[in-house]
Enzyme design. Structure first.
Site, short mmCIF file in Angstrom:
data_model
loop_
_atom_site.label_atom_id
_atom_site.label_comp_id
_atom_site.label_asym_id
_atom_site.label_seq_id
_atom_site.Cartn_x
_atom_site.Cartn_y
_atom_site.Cartn_z
N GLU A 167 1.11 3.14 1.04
CA GLU A 167 0.49 3.16 2.36
C GLU A 167 1.28 2.43 3.43
O GLU A 167 0.81 1.40 3.96
CB GLU A 167 -0.94 2.59 2.27
N GLU A 388 -4.89 7.17 -5.17
CA GLU A 388 -6.07 6.31 -5.01
C GLU A 388 -7.21 7.13 -4.44
O GLU A 388 -7.01 7.94 -3.53
CB GLU A 388 -5.84 5.15 -4.01
#
Ligand code: FCB
Length: 484
Positions: A167, A388
């Site tokens: 991320e 995720e």
């Protein structure tokens, strides 16, 4: 109604964690400090003043935790390597004890039939490198490539699946825009320079991993949001363009297509800087073996000056502790996107009435298909993994010794259904990792938000598999349907 057998037999079913969130042992065995050790000590930065000093003691309890993974029936574990545990100064001398820890973890995983997936950067830059300017400096990308080579040398015989960054949007814009994550800076649109250096680091790290032992599979994990305009009006559509631009396209396009979206660079007012650094795009767009997608929610957005179409988002838990994390998730109670979205600070987040998690994030399973399609359109042959997906709810262990987390169980079922739907559409989705194996240190929210399939009692470190974990076990073992 999805059954395990609806997905390919070699589909990867995993759980995920990150070093600072679970390991603890922050000052043990030669680990150097990272920016999260520093940031967590800043007054007001983390709810309750929590830190990852002890976290859930995975450093000492990893054996038991790997046994839990096996008990759940998962066949992969995504964890991250603490850069400052391996290189306490960020560069230079390797800390043998750090190497030993990750080797023991990887060996234990392999013994239990769980494939180790290592993330090289899950936000914990060595403080020594932050002291030299951190991700706002180009040199950090080079140091990251060196770290990647070191990590791969140390573990490449055991670990074959590598993720460079987790991320980069969060690391760049929460770390340097809104400042709600480490290193806690607020440099406005210059946060995009940090994003560029992270992406450059990714490309250089891909080459570094490939230069090592053959057989490594390497990718990067982006956090993508489904983004929808609140109406068909031009102003709302422009708001969606901006948010999708900075959240998704600003990362997808350089990695997969070797370009930055011009409209986003213009929104940021950074045309000159990005033009001067355009030669890096060839280094950023290195061929990768897979793209990791983290998916949690959808942003439904409206233009700053539009009349409200629906009640603005209200924090479902407008507790006094809402402050640090509030900017992190606009949908958690912010009416605008704020400084994490330079160039679209005034864009409003709109409540569509979808149910929300304890983070305040709307539950929109079909948005997972949106983001996978968006990535797939840019790179049709590239395998995708959901690295995720998960939800926070305020779980407690009941009098029966169990944790009845019906909402998380439902969330999980719906998102597994979305994975199957994506495959039906021909998207080469090859794996799904639940965030998280167990409750842990949730960044600015400290221990106040629980994402685990396994409950952790932070006073005793006792682990209890929640109903969601029991459902996953049944689904994986027996091919149970998601409709039960
Ligand atoms: C993601 C992070 C992960 C965890 C989840 C809830 O943004 O990658 O570490 O905090 O959110």
């Amino acid at each position: 109604m999805t059954a395990r057998s609806d997905l390919p037999a070699d589909f990867v079913w995993g759980t995920a964690t990150a070093a600072y969130q679970v390991e603890g042992a922050a000052a043990l065995d030669g680990r150097g400090p990272s920016i999260w050790d520093t940031f967590a000590r800043r007054p007001g930065a983390v709810v309750g003043g929590d830190t990852g000093d002890v976290a859930v003691d995975h450093y000492h309890r990893f054996g038991e935790d790997v046994d839990l993974m096996r008990e759940l029936g998962t066949n992969a574990y995504r964890f991250s390597l603490s850069w400052s545990r391996l290189l306490p100064e960020g560069t230079g001398t390797v800390n043998r004890a750090g190497v030993d820890f990750y080797r023991r973890l990887a060996e234990r995983l392999l013994e239990r039939g769980v494939a180790p997936w290592a993330t090289l950067y899950h936000w914990d830059l060595p403080q020594a490198l932050q002291d030299r300017g951190g991700w706002l400096e180009r040199d950090t990308a080079e140091r990251f490539a060196d770290f990647a080579a070191t990590a791969h040398d140390a573990l490449g015989d055991l670990v074959t699946s590598w993720i460079t960054l987790n991320e980069p949007w969060c690391a760049a814009f929460l770390g340097h825009g809104s400042g709600v994550h480490a290193p806690g800076l607020q440099v406005g649109a210059r946060a995009s320079h940090a994003a560029h250096h992270l992406l450059l680091g990714h490309g250089l790290a891909v080459d570094a991993v490939r230069a090592g032992r053959s057989g490594a599979s390497v990718g990067v994990t982006l956090n993508l949001y489904s983004v929808r305009p609140a109406s068909d009006g031009a102003a709302d559509r422009d708001a969606a363009r901006r948010v999708d631009g900075l959240q998704n396209r600003f990362f997808l396009e350089p990695v997969l297509a070797g370009r930055y979206p011009e409209d986003v660079v213009r929104d940021l007012g950074e045309q000159e800087w990005f033009a001067a650094n355009a030669a890096d795009l060839a280094r950023i767009q290195r061929p990768i073996d897979f793209l990791g997608v983290n998916y949690y929610s959808r942003h439904t957005v409206a233009a700053p000056d539009a009349a409200p179409l629906a009640a603005p988002d209200a924090a479902p838990d407008a507790a006094p502790d809402a402050a640090p994390g509030a900017v992190r998730s606009p949908a958690a109670g912010e009416s605008t996107f704020g400084p994490a979205f330079p160039g679209s600070e005034d864009v409003r987040s709109v409540d569509t009435g979808a149910p929300r998690t304890h983070m305040g994030w709307p539950v929109v399973p079909e948005g997972l298909v949106d983001v996978l399609e968006q990535a797939h359109a840019l790179a049709p042959a590239l395998p995708l993994h959901v690295t995720e997906n998960g939800s926070a709810y305020p779980d407690t262990v009941g009098g029966d010794g169990l944790v009845h987390d019906a909402e998380r169980l439902r969330y999980l079922q719906q998102h597994v259904d979305a994975c199957a739907a994506a495959r039906e559409r021909g998207i080469p989705l090859q794996g799904y990792f639940v965030w998280s194996l167990m409750d842990n240190f949730e960044w600015a929210w400290g221990f106040s938000r629980r994402f685990g399939l396994v409950h952790v009692d932070y006073a005793t470190q006792q682990r209890t598999v929640k109903d969601s974990g029991r459902w996953l076990r049944a689904f994986l073992r027996e091919g149970a349907t998601t409709a039960d």
